[in-house]
Every structure is written in C-alpha cells, then in structure tokens.
Scaffold this motif. Structure first.
Motif, PDB file in Angstrom:
ATOM      1  N   PHE A   1      62.981  10.843  69.777  1.00 42.35           N
ATOM      2  CA  PHE A   1      62.899  10.097  68.122  1.00 42.35           C
ATOM      3  C   PHE A   1      64.329  10.084  68.915  1.00 42.35           C
ATOM      4  CE2 PHE A   1      64.045   9.563  64.093  1.00 42.35           C
ATOM      5  CZ  PHE A   1      63.376   8.289  63.509  1.00 42.35           C
ATOM      6  N   PHE A   2      65.238  11.785  68.524  1.00 35.81           N
ATOM      7  CA  PHE A   2      66.312  11.787  68.502  1.00 35.81           C
ATOM      8  C   PHE A   2      67.389  11.077  68.720  1.00 35.81           C
ATOM      9  CE2 PHE A   2      63.969  14.207  64.711  1.00 35.81           C
ATOM     10  CZ  PHE A   2      65.136  13.546  64.065  1.00 35.81           C
ATOM     11  N   THR A   3      66.872  12.076  70.463  1.00 32.34           N
ATOM     12  CA  THR A   3      67.768  11.424  71.767  1.00 32.34           C
ATOM     13  C   THR A   3      67.728  10.111  71.652  1.00 32.34           C
ATOM     14  OG1 THR A   3      66.853  13.592  73.129  1.00 32.34           O
ATOM     15  CG2 THR A   3      67.328  11.289  74.216  1.00 32.34           C
ATOM     16  N   LEU A   4      66.443   9.556  70.951  1.00 37.03           N
ATOM     17  CA  LEU A   4      67.195   7.894  71.599  1.00 37.03           C
ATOM     18  C   LEU A   4      67.554   7.211  70.683  1.00 37.03           C
ATOM     19  CD1 LEU A   4      63.334   7.115  71.922  1.00 37.03           C
ATOM     20  CD2 LEU A   4      64.816   6.906  74.004  1.00 37.03           C
ATOM     21  N   GLY A   5      67.914   8.268  69.491  1.00 33.32           N
ATOM     22  CA  GLY A   5      69.228   7.385  68.378  1.00 33.32           C
ATOM     23  C   GLY A   5      68.883   7.920  67.512  1.00 33.32           C
ATOM     24  N   GLY A   6      67.453   8.538  66.962  1.00 31.78           N
ATOM     25  CA  GLY A   6      67.030   8.830  65.821  1.00 31.78           C
ATOM     26  C   GLY A   6      67.944   9.751  64.611  1.00 31.78           C
ATOM     27  N   ASP A   7      67.885   9.695  63.528  1.00 27.94           N
ATOM     28  CA  ASP A   7      68.321  10.269  62.189  1.00 27.94           C
ATOM     29  C   ASP A   7      67.452  10.953  61.306  1.00 27.94           C
ATOM     30  OD1 ASP A   7      68.930   8.327  60.786  1.00 27.94           O
ATOM     31  OD2 ASP A   7      70.874   8.256  61.623  1.00 27.94           O
ATOM     32  N   SER A   8      67.824  11.682  60.176  1.00 25.75           N
ATOM     33  CA  SER A   8      67.133  11.925  59.122  1.00 25.75           C
ATOM     34  C   SER A   8      66.867  10.563  58.468  1.00 25.75           C
ATOM     35  CB  SER A   8      68.020  12.666  58.337  1.00 25.75           C
ATOM     36  OG  SER A   8      68.865  12.839  57.999  1.00 25.75           O
ATOM     37  N   LEU A   9      67.885   9.547  57.955  1.00 23.36           N
ATOM     38  CA  LEU A   9      67.219   8.301  57.223  1.00 23.36           C
ATOM     39  C   LEU A   9      66.237   7.542  57.808  1.00 23.36           C
ATOM     40  CD1 LEU A   9      70.926   7.793  56.077  1.00 23.36           C
ATOM     41  CD2 LEU A   9      69.415   9.120  54.994  1.00 23.36           C
ATOM     42  N   LEU A  10      66.792   7.774  59.582  1.00 23.13           N
ATOM     43  CA  LEU A  10      65.455   6.602  59.715  1.00 23.13           C
ATOM     44  C   LEU A  10      64.180   7.743  60.345  1.00 23.13           C
ATOM     45  CD1 LEU A  10      67.945   5.292  63.113  1.00 23.13           C
ATOM     46  CD2 LEU A  10      67.102   4.058  61.292  1.00 23.13           C
ATOM     47  N   ALA A  11      64.229   8.881  60.199  1.00 25.69           N
ATOM     48  CA  ALA A  11      63.456   9.688  60.425  1.00 25.69           C
ATOM     49  C   ALA A  11      62.010   8.899  58.807  1.00 25.69           C
ATOM     50  CB  ALA A  11      63.346  11.249  60.130  1.00 25.69           C
ATOM     51  N   VAL A  12      62.962   8.772  57.732  1.00 20.60           N
ATOM     52  CA  VAL A  12      62.669   8.650  56.624  1.00 20.60           C
ATOM     53  C   VAL A  12      61.983   6.839  56.274  1.00 20.60           C
ATOM     54  CG1 VAL A  12      62.831   8.413  54.719  1.00 20.60           C
ATOM     55  CG2 VAL A  12      63.867   9.983  55.194  1.00 20.60           C
ATOM     56  N   ARG A  13      62.049   6.397  57.075  1.00 21.44           N
ATOM     57  CA  ARG A  13      61.728   5.489  57.482  1.00 21.44           C
ATOM     58  C   ARG A  13      60.810   5.312  58.397  1.00 21.44           C
ATOM     59  NH1 ARG A  13      66.380   1.455  59.002  1.00 21.44           N
ATOM     60  NH2 ARG A  13      64.790  -0.014  58.642  1.00 21.44           N
ATOM     61  N   ALA A  14      60.708   6.425  59.748  1.00 22.15           N
ATOM     62  CA  ALA A  14      60.153   5.255  60.442  1.00 22.15           C
ATOM     63  C   ALA A  14      58.156   6.838  59.904  1.00 22.15           C
ATOM     64  CB  ALA A  14      60.389   6.507  61.182  1.00 22.15           C
ATOM     65  N   VAL A  15      59.438   7.593  59.153  1.00 19.24           N
ATOM     66  CA  VAL A  15      57.282   7.862  58.830  1.00 19.24           C
ATOM     67  C   VAL A  15      56.880   7.033  57.087  1.00 19.24           C
ATOM     68  CG1 VAL A  15      56.992   9.613  56.725  1.00 19.24           C
ATOM     69  CG2 VAL A  15      58.458  10.254  58.792  1.00 19.24           C
TER      70      VAL A  15
END
Length: 68
Positions: free
Chosen positions: A20-34
C-alpha cells in the motif's frame, strides 16, 4: 480490499502482494481505504493496514483472527 486500495490510490488495479505505501499510500489514505473496506463488510482497522501492508498479508491476518 484491493478495489478500495485502487480507488483511494487512483490506480486501475492492485495486486495482492503490492505494498500500500510503496504504491503511494499514506496514513490519511489508509484511513480512507479502511473506511471503504468497512462499508464493504471487511472489518479492518488502520492499525492492521499499517502493520500488514499487502492485501495478501491483511487477508491472512484477518483469517487468523477469525479462527482465534
């Protein structure tokens, strides 16, 4: 999960072993994905995504939890 990740990352598709993070994810995007995963019925936490950063690893962790 892969569909939710693809949506928040703006990618056409995600492989189960993509990080997820190698693809450009960050903590804010992680919240949205969850949040998207939860709407689809997958009981996932941000902590789990931060720890298990691929769809395959998350699925295995969630499966293990359901058997405990």
């Amino acid at each position: 999960m892969a569909d939710a990740w693809a949506q928040v990352l703006g990618l056409p598709d995600i492989g189960i072993n993509d990080n997820f993070f190698t693809l450009g994810g960050d903590s804010l995007l992680a919240v949205r994905a969850v949040a998207l995963c939860r709407r689809a019925g997958v009981q996932l936490t941000v902590r789990q995504l931060l720890s298990e950063q691929t769809v395959a690893a998350l699925a295995a962790a969630l499966d293990e939890e359901s058997h405990d």
